[in-house]
Design an enzyme around this catalytic site. Structure first.
Site, PDB file in Angstrom:
ATOM      1  N   ASP A 335      -0.556  -0.465  33.498  1.00 45.82           N
ATOM      2  CA  ASP A 335      -1.605  -1.208  33.003  1.00 45.82           C
ATOM      3  C   ASP A 335      -0.246  -1.391  31.523  1.00 45.82           C
ATOM      4  O   ASP A 335       0.076  -0.610  31.505  1.00 45.82           O
ATOM      5  CB  ASP A 335      -2.508  -0.714  32.664  1.00 45.82           C
ATOM      6  CG  ASP A 335      -2.254   0.663  31.449  1.00 45.82           C
ATOM      7  OD1 ASP A 335      -1.206   1.421  31.316  1.00 45.82           O
ATOM      8  OD2 ASP A 335      -2.896   0.507  30.077  1.00 45.82           O
ATOM      9  N   GLU A 336      -1.025  -2.679  31.145  1.00 49.49           N
ATOM     10  CA  GLU A 336       0.022  -3.141  29.664  1.00 49.49           C
ATOM     11  C   GLU A 336       1.183  -2.826  29.424  1.00 49.49           C
ATOM     12  O   GLU A 336       1.879  -2.848  28.610  1.00 49.49           O
ATOM     13  CB  GLU A 336      -1.073  -2.072  28.435  1.00 49.49           C
ATOM     14  CG  GLU A 336      -2.009  -2.764  28.662  1.00 49.49           C
ATOM     15  CD  GLU A 336      -2.980  -1.688  27.020  1.00 49.49           C
ATOM     16  OE1 GLU A 336      -3.503  -2.187  26.542  1.00 49.49           O
ATOM     17  OE2 GLU A 336      -2.888  -0.748  27.097  1.00 49.49           O
ATOM     18  N   SER A 337       2.280  -2.348  30.327  1.00 51.27           N
ATOM     19  CA  SER A 337       3.364  -3.107  30.414  1.00 51.27           C
ATOM     20  C   SER A 337       4.256  -4.431  29.653  1.00 51.27           C
ATOM     21  O   SER A 337       5.619  -4.511  30.397  1.00 51.27           O
ATOM     22  CB  SER A 337       3.752  -3.131  32.233  1.00 51.27           C
ATOM     23  OG  SER A 337       3.647  -1.405  32.447  1.00 51.27           O
TER      24      SER A 337
END
Ligand code: TNX
Length: 522
Positions: A335-337
């Site tokens: 997530d949220e990379s």
């Protein structure tokens, strides 16, 4: 004739008086409607009598079903302290006579892996299931049929009455989870064990541990010791952090398994990885160790996806954790990379799935991973983006639902809540309960859904009391959503039943949030 009548008159009057007193004596029954069962079972029949524990009540299981010894022990440990009765555990081929509890495995495959049948008569309690896990789930129902003070750990006043009933019950969804972020703030073995105990009471079966993030690395990796030595040494706000040794992790796995709960370990990659970058210079693209991070920002860190050592690191980490995780899954985060260029993110996640498969685990990832090719058996966890979920399903993946606006246990209840965040809105007890998995995401139906999971992110949560305050009672509602068929659930009935859980939660020492929406009965 007349004299005969006068002769037997005393006998007739005596009989009349007896009959009258019997009719007037209040019948010993418990109204099953006054008892709160959560999750609500599929079918409950009230048979109008009572069963009572006595000093000689035993727990029997068929000797051939040795696998039932574990649930039998759990039941005995639950009942002994508060009743003061010995509850001997006895293997017995035949169902015993007299006042007893009998645990048995049946061939009733319609009950599935976790379903059970609980029959309580005046004389006996018979709990049968296909699998030991089903017997264990049924024990939780039996537990909720007993007065709340059964939960106390010192001697209580009887009587220990249970309404007679016949219950047939099984879950709607196979995956019913809670996630605990031990990375932002660290929570030790004792806290996690209490969490597992409370999950078990409400028939949850998955504990997802978020073991790494920017602020901390929380599991010992023997081939990379600085991950915990350095990366585990702090947390949000600069506290001392901490980590699980592999021995402690194994203890948690065992503790959960004794309650038929599977642990899903997560190492979040390629983002949310700053703690590892602060532990080893060689993991950084510029070969410089980063400073530890104790703030609350997200989305700023990334593994150096072009370096060979990065994949050696991942292989070692996944390998060591997989070796001590008997469950089928490994959660790769994903997530949220935001700090990873998209052209690097996609091949990275593909490669990562290969590494996990090589260690004989199936991948779970946050919904962003749906943008990459998905290996067969991969599951996608919805938290933010419905488009990703539809993409995942098109690719044949099952989804786990963790919609932030319903399931995130770190969202504030309302504007007055001191702890928590509110980027996904306020999640009061009704909002957390009043939704249906199979209509949540347009285009996604029940067959695509493995189940639901409730994450507790811990940027603002620092200790057990705060944890309990955010988790309870919302998690109880999620447990019911995962277990009980949609057509048996509605808010007005649920809030009454939840209100009746207060005494039990009190006796268990749970610091739950006393929402004004609920008629608490303490
Ligand atoms: C989003 S949910 C995150 C977490 C945060 C959380 C705070 C998800 C996959 N990522 O990193 O802790 O929001 O609510």
């Amino acid at each position: 004739m007349k004299s005969l009548f006068y002769k037997i008159l005393p006998a007739i009057s005596l009989l009349l008086i007896l009959a009258l007193t019997m009719a007037l004596k209040p019948k010993k029954t418990i109204n099953l409607n006054n008892i709160s069962l959560i999750p609500r079972p599929v079918s409950v029949i009230n048979t109008g009598n009572i069963f009572s524990f006595t000093y000689s009540t035993g727990i029997f299981y068929a000797a051939k079903d040795n696998s039932l010894k574990k649930p039998a022990l759990f039941l005995a440990h639950l009942l002994r302290p508060s009743t003061g009765y010995p509850f001997p555990i006895l293997p017995d081929e035949k169902a015993p006579h007299g006042n007893s509890i009998f645990l048995t495995l049946s061939e009733n495959t319609s009950l599935g892996d976790e379903g059970y049948e609980l029959t309580v008569t005046r004389k006996r309690i018979i709990l049968s299931a296909n699998k030991p896990a089903g017997v264990f789930r049924g024990i939780q129902t039996l537990r909720q049929l007993l007065p709340a003070r059964i939960e106390e750990r010192f001697l209580q006043q009887g009587p220990w009455n249970i309404p007679t009933t016949k219950i047939v019950d099984y879950p709607s969804y196979a995956y019913r989870g809670a996630m605990l972020d031990v990375a932002r703030h660290f929570f030790g073995v004792k806290t996690v064990e209490k969490y597992i105990d409370l999950m078990a009471l409400y028939k949850l079966n998955i504990l997802h541990l978020h073991l790494s993030d920017d602020q901390g690395w929380r599991i010992e990796i023997k081939s990379w010791p600085d991950l915990t030595k350095i990366g585990g040494s702090t947390e949000v706000g600069g506290g001392k952090g901490g980590y699980f040794t592999q021995e402690q992790f194994k203890e948690l796995v065992r503790y959960a398994a004794d309650r038929y709960i599977t642990i899903v370990p997560e190492i979040d990659m390629p983002g949310h990885i700053h703690a590892a970058l602060a532990s080893y210079a060689k993991l950084n693209c510029d070969n410089k160790r980063k400073k530890l991070f104790t703030g609350k920002d997200v989305g700023f860190s990334t593994l150096c996806t072009h370096k060979t050592i990065t994949y050696q690191f991942i292989n070692d980490v996944v390998g060591e954790i997989a070796a001590i995780s008997p469950g089928p899954w490994f959660h790769i985060g994903g997530d949220e990379s935001h700090a990873t260029p998209k052209k690097d993110y996609l091949p990275f996640i593909e490669k990562l799935q290969g590494i996990v498969a090589a260690h004989h685990k199936k991948v779970i990832g946050w919904d962003e991973i749906a943008q990459t090719p998905l290996k067969k058996g991969t599951m996608v966890q919805y938290w933010a983006n419905t488009k990703n979920v539809r993409t995942a399903v098109k690719k044949g993946a099952k989804v786990i639902l963790s919609p932030a606006g319903r399931c995130y246990l770190d969202m504030k209840y309302d504007t007055a809540t001191k702890l928590g965040l509110h980027w996904a809105g306020y999640v009061n007890v009704k909002k957390a309960y009043n939704w249906s998995p199979d209509t949540l995401v347009p285009g996604i139906t029940k067959k695509d859904i493995a189940g639901i999971e409730s994450p507790l992110w811990t940027e603002t949560v620092t200790n057990l009391q705060e944890l309990e305050y955010m988790v309870f009672p919302r998690l109880i509602g999620h447990a019911e959503i995962g277990w009980t068929p949609q057509d048996l659930r509605n808010w007005s009935d649920y809030r009454q039943r939840l209100g009746k859980q207060a005494a039990r939660l009190d006796d268990l020492g749970v610091n739950f949030y006393r929402s004004k929406m609920i008629p608490w009965q303490e």
